[in-house]
Design a protein around this motif. Structure first.
Motif, PDB file in Angstrom:
ATOM      1  N   ALA A 243       0.833  -1.211   0.000  1.00 24.53           N
ATOM      2  CA  ALA A 243       0.000   0.000   0.000  1.00 24.53           C
ATOM      3  C   ALA A 243       0.868   1.262   0.000  1.00 24.53           C
ATOM      4  N   MET A 244       2.080   1.172   0.562  1.00 22.78           N
ATOM      5  CA  MET A 244       2.960   2.358   0.562  1.00 22.78           C
ATOM      6  C   MET A 244       3.397   2.717  -0.859  1.00 22.78           C
ATOM      7  N   VAL A 245       3.378   1.722  -1.756  1.00 21.69           N
ATOM      8  CA  VAL A 245       3.737   2.001  -3.156  1.00 21.69           C
ATOM      9  C   VAL A 245       2.551   2.640  -3.885  1.00 21.69           C
ATOM     10  N   TYR A 246       1.342   2.126  -3.617  1.00 18.53           N
ATOM     11  CA  TYR A 246       0.188   2.552  -4.424  1.00 18.53           C
ATOM     12  C   TYR A 246      -0.676   3.639  -3.794  1.00 18.53           C
ATOM     13  N   LEU A 247      -0.663   3.781  -2.468  1.00 19.88           N
ATOM     14  CA  LEU A 247      -1.506   4.835  -1.871  1.00 19.88           C
ATOM     15  C   LEU A 247      -1.096   6.234  -2.363  1.00 19.88           C
ATOM     16  N   PRO A 248       0.212   6.530  -2.437  1.00 15.32           N
ATOM     17  CA  PRO A 248       0.590   7.869  -2.900  1.00 15.32           C
ATOM     18  C   PRO A 248       0.286   8.082  -4.391  1.00 15.32           C
ATOM     19  N   THR A 249       0.322   7.020  -5.194  1.00 13.05           N
ATOM     20  CA  THR A 249       0.126   7.200  -6.640  1.00 13.05           C
ATOM     21  C   THR A 249      -1.361   7.054  -6.993  1.00 13.05           C
ATOM     22  N   LEU A 250      -1.874   5.824  -6.934  1.00 10.48           N
ATOM     23  CA  LEU A 250      -3.281   5.594  -7.291  1.00 10.48           C
ATOM     24  C   LEU A 250      -4.255   6.274  -6.337  1.00 10.48           C
ATOM     25  N   GLY A 251      -3.861   6.349  -5.052  1.00 11.97           N
ATOM     26  CA  GLY A 251      -4.784   6.879  -4.042  1.00 11.97           C
ATOM     27  C   GLY A 251      -4.560   8.348  -3.693  1.00 11.97           C
ATOM     28  N   LYS A 252      -3.495   8.932  -4.266  1.00 11.30           N
ATOM     29  CA  LYS A 252      -3.146  10.348  -3.984  1.00 11.30           C
ATOM     30  C   LYS A 252      -3.115  10.650  -2.481  1.00 11.30           C
ATOM     31  N   GLN A 253      -2.597   9.718  -1.707  1.00  9.75           N
ATOM     32  CA  GLN A 253      -2.553   9.888  -0.248  1.00  9.75           C
ATOM     33  C   GLN A 253      -1.144  10.203   0.231  1.00  9.75           C
ATOM     34  N   LYS A 254      -1.072  10.935   1.330  1.00  7.83           N
ATOM     35  CA  LYS A 254       0.169  10.959   2.099  1.00  7.83           C
ATOM     36  C   LYS A 254       0.107   9.693   2.925  1.00  7.83           C
ATOM     37  N   ALA A 255       1.029   8.774   2.681  1.00  7.79           N
ATOM     38  CA  ALA A 255       0.900   7.448   3.289  1.00  7.79           C
ATOM     39  C   ALA A 255       1.901   7.256   4.423  1.00  7.79           C
ATOM     40  N   SER A 256       1.479   6.522   5.453  1.00  8.48           N
ATOM     41  CA  SER A 256       2.356   6.217   6.595  1.00  8.48           C
ATOM     42  C   SER A 256       2.339   4.720   6.860  1.00  8.48           C
ATOM     43  N   PHE A 257       3.524   4.124   6.910  1.00  9.49           N
ATOM     44  CA  PHE A 257       3.598   2.705   7.285  1.00  9.49           C
ATOM     45  C   PHE A 257       3.723   2.567   8.792  1.00  9.49           C
ATOM     46  N   ARG A 258       2.926   1.686   9.366  1.00  8.20           N
ATOM     47  CA  ARG A 258       3.084   1.299  10.766  1.00  8.20           C
ATOM     48  C   ARG A 258       2.786  -0.190  10.870  1.00  8.20           C
ATOM     49  N   PRO A 259       3.478  -0.908  11.784  1.00 14.75           N
ATOM     50  CA  PRO A 259       3.124  -2.315  12.004  1.00 14.75           C
ATOM     51  C   PRO A 259       1.672  -2.429  12.493  1.00 14.75           C
ATOM     52  N   THR A 260       1.068  -3.582  12.266  1.00 14.68           N
ATOM     53  CA  THR A 260      -0.351  -3.786  12.618  1.00 14.68           C
ATOM     54  C   THR A 260      -0.623  -3.422  14.076  1.00 14.68           C
ATOM     55  N   LYS A 261       0.259  -3.883  14.965  1.00 21.59           N
ATOM     56  CA  LYS A 261       0.011  -3.659  16.395  1.00 21.59           C
ATOM     57  C   LYS A 261      -0.025  -2.162  16.717  1.00 21.59           C
ATOM     58  N   THR A 262       0.863  -1.403  16.104  1.00 16.67           N
ATOM     59  CA  THR A 262       0.886   0.050  16.329  1.00 16.67           C
ATOM     60  C   THR A 262      -0.424   0.682  15.858  1.00 16.67           C
ATOM     61  N   LEU A 263      -0.926   0.194  14.726  1.00 19.45           N
ATOM     62  CA  LEU A 263      -2.191   0.749  14.221  1.00 19.45           C
ATOM     63  C   LEU A 263      -3.345   0.381  15.154  1.00 19.45           C
ATOM     64  N   LEU A 264      -3.341  -0.856  15.644  1.00 20.41           N
ATOM     65  CA  LEU A 264      -4.429  -1.273  16.552  1.00 20.41           C
ATOM     66  C   LEU A 264      -4.385  -0.456  17.844  1.00 20.41           C
ATOM     67  N   GLU A 265      -3.172  -0.163  18.286  1.00 23.16           N
ATOM     68  CA  GLU A 265      -3.044   0.684  19.500  1.00 23.16           C
ATOM     69  C   GLU A 265      -3.549   2.102  19.203  1.00 23.16           C
ATOM     70  N   ALA A 266      -3.297   2.572  17.978  1.00 27.33           N
ATOM     71  CA  ALA A 266      -3.713   3.942  17.645  1.00 27.33           C
ATOM     72  C   ALA A 266      -5.239   4.081  17.528  1.00 27.33           C
ATOM     73  N   ILE A 267      -5.894   3.016  17.097  1.00 30.83           N
ATOM     74  CA  ILE A 267      -7.358   3.135  16.905  1.00 30.83           C
ATOM     75  C   ILE A 267      -8.125   2.764  18.170  1.00 30.83           C
ATOM     76  N   SER A 268      -7.390   2.444  19.242  1.00 29.05           N
ATOM     77  CA  SER A 268      -8.064   2.026  20.485  1.00 29.05           C
ATOM     78  C   SER A 268      -7.349   2.631  21.680  1.00 29.05           C
ATOM     79  N   ARG A 269      -8.008   2.504  22.827  1.00 26.04           N
ATOM     80  CA  ARG A 269      -7.323   2.970  24.043  1.00 26.04           C
ATOM     81  C   ARG A 269      -7.688   2.049  25.201  1.00 26.04           C
TER      82      ARG A 269
END
Ligand code: F3S
Length: 389
Positions: A363-389
């Motif tokens: 997704a880091m390859v295609y989000l900036p191009t096809l998705g026009k996103q500023k993309a950030s890579f994080r491991p799954t666990k870090t993302l799960l921690e970010a979306i929860s408390r």
């Protein structure tokens, strides 16, 4: 290329214009790559199903083909630009939806299997070792070649569809044993937790067109899924060869011209390079589509926590896996949308978000191009921690 009498009849149009067009396309490709014959395939996987990626010209191509052709082997379809049941909740516009519906109807008339997933091997279309297939989705072709031991080139959408219609593909590239030998050996000092996708990302860059041999690589099947997807996104080759630690290998290593080592600090630098910003409109997990094991493990982690609601959250999976995991889907739905039939790259994310975080290096390859996103890579666990408390 040598064609059998039956194939010559298809080429002459005796079985209709749809099959004639399909064999013309397959033979033309075979001629370019020096194939000597066509070979039977057991399945196809067709890409080019999102209106976002194929546009109006793609709709016309599919509608035209679907007037006169039907698939003759199992042929599953890649993700669409929306969740067919929850597109309004996603925020997809009505006009996009009606174009997408025409694509779905065309594939339906063609007789394709409506899996709408890049992980058909988790949703029923799982080839066996040695079988010849014609798959288009790059992450799926690398998984099929490397982990399942099936044989496929990285097809384009039209060539996979043509192969599905005649049930055959041209014998060249990775269909031939002599082209499945590794040309470069790559070892890792270590792969820290959550960095498997980055390992694939770097291997793809280093290997280029050579098949890499990864000695001492011990990954789960889901990790192979993420590793291969990233490798195919940064590299040109759709296959790697691996051996697990301490296990011998039957790999023919005679053609290996270079042995390289990726240090842990190189992986950490890659994580830094792909880190992007720290606040996101969207957290997107499931590239490639989540397996049941992944949904289970995320639901287990999140159970008992509370949603942080700092960003939208998408968990992308196939409808078959979704149906198998009602309890996990219920837990994950408290934190975001569990979406089927689509993904964060082929959906029109650019119309909805500007910054997206994902645990997928592909997704880091295609989000900036096809998705026009500023993309950030994080491991799954870090993302799960970010979306929860
Ligand atoms: Fe699949 Fe979309 Fe990623 S098709 S591999 S989830 S870019």
């Amino acid at each position: 290329m040598h064609l059998t009498a039956a194939e010559e009849r298809i080429l002459a149009g005796e079985e209709g214009p749809g099959r004639q067009k399909a064999i013309q396309l397959t033979v033309a490709l075979g001629d370019i790559y020096g194939a000597k014959r066509l070979i039977q395939i057991t399945s196809a996987q067709v890409s080019g199903a999102s209106f976002k990626t194929i546009g109006d010209a793609g709709i016309r191509f599919l509608e035209d083909f679907s007037k006169t052709a039907r698939v003759s082997v199992r042929a599953s379809v890649n993700p669409l630009g929306l969740d067919l049941r929850r597109w309004k909740v996603m925020g997809v516009e009505r006009d996009f939806h009606s174009k997408q519906e025409r694509i779905v109807e065309a594939y339906d008339r063609l007789g394709a299997e409506p899996l709408y997933s890049c992980t058909p091997y988790l949703a029923g279309n799982r080839p066996r070792k040695g079988q010849h297939i014609a798959w288009a989705e790059s992450s799926a072709t690398v998984f099929a070649n490397s982990f399942l031991g099936a044989k496929t080139n990285r097809e384009g959408g039209p060539s996979a569809l043509a192969a599905a219609i005649i049930g055959k593909t041209a014998e060249y590239g990775l269909h031939l044993e002599e082209n499945r030998k590794p040309g470069v050996q790559i070892a890792f000092e270590s792969i820290p937790d959550g960095m498997v996708p980055l390992a694939g990302y770097l291997v793809g860059k280093i290997a280029g067109k050579r098949i890499p041999y990864l000695k001492g690589l011990k990954l789960t099947s889901d990790e192979h899924k993420a590793f291969g997807a990233a490798m195919a996104a940064t590299g040109a080759v759709s296959m790697y060869v691996f051996s697990e630690p301490g296990k011998g290998t039957k790999t023919d290593t005679k053609e290996i011209e270079e042995c390289l080592r990726i240090s842990t600090s190189e992986l950490e630098k890659c994580a830094d390079d792909l880190r992007g910003g720290d606040s996101w409109d969207l957290v997107a997990i499931g590239c490639p589509h989540c397996s049941a094991v992944e949904l289970r493990s995320m639901a287990r982690f999140l159970k008992g926590r509370k949603p942080s609601k700092q960003s939208d959250v998408w968990f992308c999976t196939s409808r078959k896996v979704y149906a198998r995991c009602p309890r996990e889907v219920a837990v994950l739905s408290e934190y975001g949308k569990v979406l089927c039939d689509t993904c964060m790259v082929v959906a029109p994310v650019e119309k909805m978000y500007k910054t997206t975080a994902s645990d997928s290096a592909k997704a880091m390859v295609y989000l900036p191009t096809l998705g026009k996103q500023k993309a950030s890579f994080r491991p799954t666990k870090t993302l799960l921690e970010a979306i929860s408390r």
